[in-house]
Design a protein around this motif. Structure first.
Motif, PDB file in Angstrom:
ATOM      1  N   ALA A   1      28.990  49.738  19.836  1.00 22.62           N
ATOM      2  CA  ALA A   1      29.740  48.724  19.103  1.00 22.62           C
ATOM      3  C   ALA A   1      30.311  47.657  20.018  1.00 22.62           C
ATOM      4  CB  ALA A   1      30.879  49.389  18.332  1.00 22.62           C
ATOM      5  N   ALA A   2      30.310  47.926  21.328  1.00 23.59           N
ATOM      6  CA  ALA A   2      30.935  46.977  22.257  1.00 23.59           C
ATOM      7  C   ALA A   2      30.134  45.698  22.401  1.00 23.59           C
ATOM      8  CB  ALA A   2      31.113  47.628  23.628  1.00 23.59           C
ATOM      9  N   LEU A   3      28.805  45.797  22.288  1.00 21.35           N
ATOM     10  CA  LEU A   3      27.963  44.631  22.558  1.00 21.35           C
ATOM     11  C   LEU A   3      28.278  43.452  21.640  1.00 21.35           C
ATOM     12  CD1 LEU A   3      25.775  43.530  24.363  1.00 21.35           C
ATOM     13  CD2 LEU A   3      24.065  44.479  22.807  1.00 21.35           C
ATOM     14  N   PRO A   4      28.301  43.615  20.301  1.00 18.48           N
ATOM     15  CA  PRO A   4      28.651  42.458  19.471  1.00 18.48           C
ATOM     16  C   PRO A   4      30.082  41.979  19.698  1.00 18.48           C
ATOM     17  CG  PRO A   4      28.514  44.449  18.134  1.00 18.48           C
ATOM     18  CD  PRO A   4      27.947  44.784  19.478  1.00 18.48           C
ATOM     19  N   LEU A   5      30.988  42.898  20.041  1.00 15.41           N
ATOM     20  CA  LEU A   5      32.365  42.477  20.320  1.00 15.41           C
ATOM     21  C   LEU A   5      32.422  41.610  21.569  1.00 15.41           C
ATOM     22  CD1 LEU A   5      34.292  45.799  19.585  1.00 15.41           C
ATOM     23  CD2 LEU A   5      34.041  43.809  18.097  1.00 15.41           C
ATOM     24  N   LEU A   6      31.642  41.963  22.590  1.00 18.68           N
ATOM     25  CA  LEU A   6      31.569  41.137  23.794  1.00 18.68           C
ATOM     26  C   LEU A   6      30.991  39.766  23.471  1.00 18.68           C
ATOM     27  CD1 LEU A   6      30.266  43.865  26.250  1.00 18.68           C
ATOM     28  CD2 LEU A   6      32.443  42.654  26.471  1.00 18.68           C
ATOM     29  N   MET A   7      29.965  39.739  22.633  1.00 19.42           N
ATOM     30  CA  MET A   7      29.334  38.473  22.288  1.00 19.42           C
ATOM     31  C   MET A   7      30.251  37.587  21.451  1.00 19.42           C
ATOM     32  SD  MET A   7      25.465  39.748  21.453  1.00 19.42           S
ATOM     33  CE  MET A   7      24.341  40.247  22.769  1.00 19.42           C
ATOM     34  N   LEU A   8      31.218  38.193  20.771  1.00 22.53           N
ATOM     35  CA  LEU A   8      32.182  37.415  19.986  1.00 22.53           C
ATOM     36  C   LEU A   8      33.396  36.992  20.807  1.00 22.53           C
ATOM     37  CD1 LEU A   8      32.074  39.447  16.651  1.00 22.53           C
ATOM     38  CD2 LEU A   8      31.309  37.084  16.976  1.00 22.53           C
ATOM     39  N   THR A   9      33.439  37.426  22.062  1.00 21.15           N
ATOM     40  CA  THR A   9      34.552  37.026  22.940  1.00 21.15           C
ATOM     41  C   THR A   9      34.267  35.632  23.488  1.00 21.15           C
ATOM     42  OG1 THR A   9      34.870  39.345  23.570  1.00 21.15           O
ATOM     43  CG2 THR A   9      35.918  37.675  24.959  1.00 21.15           C
ATOM     44  N   PRO A  10      35.117  34.627  23.204  1.00 16.90           N
ATOM     45  CA  PRO A  10      34.802  33.229  23.566  1.00 16.90           C
ATOM     46  C   PRO A  10      34.587  32.995  25.058  1.00 16.90           C
ATOM     47  CG  PRO A  10      36.609  33.313  21.990  1.00 16.90           C
ATOM     48  CD  PRO A  10      36.355  34.725  22.418  1.00 16.90           C
ATOM     49  N   THR A  11      35.173  33.835  25.905  1.00 14.58           N
ATOM     50  CA  THR A  11      35.006  33.607  27.345  1.00 14.58           C
ATOM     51  C   THR A  11      33.567  33.809  27.793  1.00 14.58           C
ATOM     52  OG1 THR A  11      35.751  35.894  27.679  1.00 14.58           O
ATOM     53  CG2 THR A  11      37.375  34.137  27.989  1.00 14.58           C
ATOM     54  N   PHE A  12      32.774  34.554  27.031  1.00 17.27           N
ATOM     55  CA  PHE A  12      31.361  34.697  27.340  1.00 17.27           C
ATOM     56  C   PHE A  12      30.504  33.677  26.606  1.00 17.27           C
ATOM     57  CE2 PHE A  12      32.632  39.168  28.367  1.00 17.27           C
ATOM     58  CZ  PHE A  12      32.254  39.136  29.693  1.00 17.27           C
ATOM     59  N   GLY A  13      31.140  32.837  25.796  1.00 19.24           N
ATOM     60  CA  GLY A  13      30.430  31.809  25.043  1.00 19.24           C
ATOM     61  C   GLY A  13      30.699  30.424  25.598  1.00 19.24           C
ATOM     62  N   PRO A  14      31.110  29.487  24.748  1.00 18.90           N
ATOM     63  CA  PRO A  14      31.310  28.108  25.203  1.00 18.90           C
ATOM     64  C   PRO A  14      32.266  27.957  26.376  1.00 18.90           C
ATOM     65  CG  PRO A  14      31.243  28.187  22.806  1.00 18.90           C
ATOM     66  CD  PRO A  14      31.216  29.608  23.273  1.00 18.90           C
ATOM     67  N   LEU A  15      33.262  28.827  26.493  1.00 19.08           N
ATOM     68  CA  LEU A  15      34.216  28.699  27.603  1.00 19.08           C
ATOM     69  C   LEU A  15      33.589  29.011  28.953  1.00 19.08           C
ATOM     70  CD1 LEU A  15      37.528  30.222  26.168  1.00 19.08           C
ATOM     71  CD2 LEU A  15      36.857  27.827  26.333  1.00 19.08           C
ATOM     72  N   ALA A  16      32.417  29.630  28.929  1.00 21.08           N
ATOM     73  CA  ALA A  16      31.748  29.978  30.194  1.00 21.08           C
ATOM     74  C   ALA A  16      30.952  28.828  30.770  1.00 21.08           C
ATOM     75  CB  ALA A  16      30.812  31.167  29.957  1.00 21.08           C
ATOM     76  N   LEU A  17      30.854  27.714  30.049  1.00 23.28           N
ATOM     77  CA  LEU A  17      29.898  26.671  30.435  1.00 23.28           C
ATOM     78  C   LEU A  17      30.391  25.743  31.541  1.00 23.28           C
ATOM     79  CD1 LEU A  17      28.443  25.813  26.924  1.00 23.28           C
ATOM     80  CD2 LEU A  17      27.286  26.962  28.825  1.00 23.28           C
ATOM     81  N   THR A  18      31.657  25.851  31.909  1.00 21.96           N
ATOM     82  CA  THR A  18      32.144  25.128  33.088  1.00 21.96           C
ATOM     83  C   THR A  18      32.082  26.085  34.267  1.00 21.96           C
ATOM     84  OG1 THR A  18      33.616  23.739  31.769  1.00 21.96           O
ATOM     85  CG2 THR A  18      34.081  23.882  34.111  1.00 21.96           C
ATOM     86  N   PHE A  19      31.090  25.909  35.113  1.00 22.97           N
ATOM     87  CA  PHE A  19      30.875  26.833  36.225  1.00 22.97           C
ATOM     88  C   PHE A  19      31.813  26.469  37.363  1.00 22.97           C
ATOM     89  CE2 PHE A  19      28.606  28.346  40.024  1.00 22.97           C
ATOM     90  CZ  PHE A  19      28.417  29.673  39.668  1.00 22.97           C
ATOM     91  N   ASN A  20      32.810  27.321  37.602  1.00 20.07           N
ATOM     92  CA  ASN A  20      33.781  27.038  38.657  1.00 20.07           C
ATOM     93  C   ASN A  20      34.285  28.350  39.253  1.00 20.07           C
ATOM     94  OD1 ASN A  20      35.606  28.048  36.753  1.00 20.07           O
ATOM     95  ND2 ASN A  20      36.290  26.023  36.113  1.00 20.07           N
ATOM     96  N   ALA A  21      35.374  28.281  40.005  1.00 24.53           N
ATOM     97  CA  ALA A  21      35.865  29.466  40.707  1.00 24.53           C
ATOM     98  C   ALA A  21      36.403  30.521  39.762  1.00 24.53           C
ATOM     99  CB  ALA A  21      36.955  29.059  41.705  1.00 24.53           C
ATOM    100  N   ASN A  22      36.789  30.144  38.543  1.00 19.72           N
ATOM    101  CA  ASN A  22      37.229  31.130  37.559  1.00 19.72           C
ATOM    102  C   ASN A  22      36.048  31.766  36.836  1.00 19.72           C
ATOM    103  OD1 ASN A  22      40.133  30.916  37.836  1.00 19.72           O
ATOM    104  ND2 ASN A  22      39.990  28.925  36.845  1.00 19.72           N
TER     105      ASN A  22
END
Length: 501
Positions: free
Chosen positions: A107-128
């Motif tokens: 059940a963790a996989l869809p929950l991870l995919m619904l976490t915004p940090t792995f979605g659009p928020l990940a698109l700025t590639f930086n030190a964070n």
């Protein structure tokens, strides 16, 4: 069709996540230049430094390696950011498997995919965001060392721990949480009498040694930079800590509410079935998963350090493991529905992406309005016409200056703020040999003052007025003062040409 092996299934997840997120970025960010954090990482990556004045060098190394293989383009940069997120999703899923076993972790996989940090928020590639991939896998490797307690697992954990520190010193909070969790673990005596933790320490040191030596020789510039962000007023630190906490809770609520709504649909009394074993969270696993978040807030508040929700981006992968630990067994029906909900969310985002791209222009987002790409191309053409040689060194106003190395076809080095301490790969001898182009925004007095402080020999000044256009939407005009310090070779060619005449 042959069933996929576990590693093949995980690779497929990472690739699929990379493809959809890259497509979303191409559609949603089409009106904008890439974020200045990304062009900064690219500029650093050209030099392969052992460190920078801001951060350790991992994101620069990754950007340098990526573009040594792939052509420079916005889409390829977003593909790198998306791949980083996909690797992080798989790492976080492996953490769940290690904590609760494969059956409950499904059940963790869809929950991870619904976490915004792995979605659009990940698109700025930086030190964070570079830590989106490193932190989950470091945590997984730590969990493996607790179970196996052998040299091989210790070396793996140490390697990833060293990479985490090379991503950002902030990762020491994750490693401290790992240490605290190991001290609280029921098998702590067997763990600390095994070779695993000491192999990990040795390997982490070996990975970090080159950067540590560089930092020592250069008087620890990244630490000095971090210290400039401290000593804020208490009221400001308190506000930022609460803002960071509120932002983190807001991001975490998305997968949590999704699960709660789906559970309620199939079992209105699902709360009664919460796993009675959730009390284990009061021990080592709670410290491991929540330690980085709690220590981030404490550091911001008591260290009077300026923090934001961006600091929590690498830490929020713990939401799915926490939910799985506390919820217990989740039915196949619920898991299937969560996957469908994830697919709907992805398709919705893809459908909205072109609208978001136009909205960035309409809402006057800096990266959408500023002609960064246009400046790089125009400045390079002007240099070629004036100096008659490839453009090797550039500097300029903030994001515009950082865009020059990425968007110029000549891939020049960045002379950050015209400060040798910030760009140690640039020397006066190199400037004399290769020349320098500086693009100052007309309103940037500090940039123009830095230009005027340089020796005036062989200087050519031009003015460029540029704007962006996207789907018929015209951005405002930006006027730049372009100052070109000609290389000695160009001056020699000019003298020889004059002598012949």
């Amino acid at each position: 069709m042959w069933p996929l092996r576990p590693w093949q299934a995980l690779a497929l997840i990472a690739v699929s996540w990379t493809l959809w997120l890259t497509l979303y970025a191409a559609l949603a960010q089409g009106s904008s230049a890439v974020h200045h954090d990304m062009t900064e990482a690219y500029a650093w990556g050209l030099e392969w430094p052992l460190g920078t004045y801001k951060h350790p060098p991992l994101n620069a190394w990754i950007a340098g390696a990526w573009f040594a293989v792939w052509p420079r383009s916005d889409v390829n940069f977003y593909a790198l950011a998306a791949l980083n997120a996909g690797i992080g999703v798989v790492g976080a899923y492996k953490c769940c498997q290690e904590l609760v076993g494969p059956a409950r972790a499904r059940a963790a996989l869809p929950l991870l995919m619904l976490t915004p940090t792995f979605g659009p928020l990940a698109l700025t590639f930086n030190a964070n965001t570079v830590l989106l991939s490193v932190w989950p896998w470091t945590t997984y490797a730590f969990l493996v060392t607790l179970r196996r307690r052998d040299i091989a697992s210790g070396l793996l954990f140490g390697s990833l721990a060293g990479l985490a520190l090379l991503g950002k010193y902030y990762s020491v909070l994750l490693l401290a949480s790992c240490l605290a969790a190991a001290l609280l673990h029921p098998e702590r005596a067997r763990y600390f009498t095994s070779r695993a933790p000491y192999a990990a320490i040795l390997m982490a040191c070996l990975v970090s040694v080159p950067h540590a030596v560089w930092s020592w020789v250069n008087d620890f510039p990244a630490i000095t930079y971090a210290l400039t962000k401290t000593e804020q007023p208490w009221n400001l630190s308190l506000m930022q800590a609460f803002g960071t906490l509120a932002g983190g809770i807001g991001l975490a609520l998305i997968p949590i509410l999704a699960l709660a709504l789906v559970q309620r649909r199939f079992d209105p009394g699902w709360q009664r079935h919460i796993d009675p074993g959730w009390q284990c969270l009061a021990g080592w696993s709670l410290v491991l998963l929540l330690g980085p978040i709690a220590s981030t807030l404490a550091l911001g508040l008591f260290g009077r350090l300026g923090i934001s929700t961006n600091f929590l981006i690498p830490a929020l992968f713990v939401v799915a493991p926490l939910v799985v630990l506390t919820t217990g067994v989740i039915s196949d029906q619920v898991v299937t529905t969560l996957h469908r909900l994830t697919a709907i969310a992805i398709l919705t985002l893809l459908g909205l992406a072109p609208v978001l791209s136009i909205a960035q222009m309409k809402l006057s987002q800096d990266a959408a309005l500023e002609p960064r790409r246009e400046l790089a191309l125009a400045a390079t053409a002007l240099w070629h016409a004036t100096a008659g040689s490839p453009l090797k060194l550039t500097a300029g106003t903030a994001a515009f200056g950082l865009a020059l190395p990425f968007y110029s076809p000549d891939r020049p080095s960045d002379f950050t703020d015209m400060d040798p301490d910030k760009a140690p790969w640039v020397s006066e001898a190199r400037i004399q040999r290769e020349g320098l182009l500086v693009a100052c925004l007309e309103s940037d007095a500090s940039c123009r003052q830095a230009v005027s402080a340089r020796p005036p020999a062989r200087v050519t000044t031009r003015t460029l007025t540029l704007h962006r256009e996207f789907w018929g939407i015209r951005g405002p005009d930006f006027t730049f003062q372009i100052t070109m310090f000609a290389p000695a070779t160009a001056l020699a060619r000019h003298s020889a040409s004059s002598a012949i005449k």
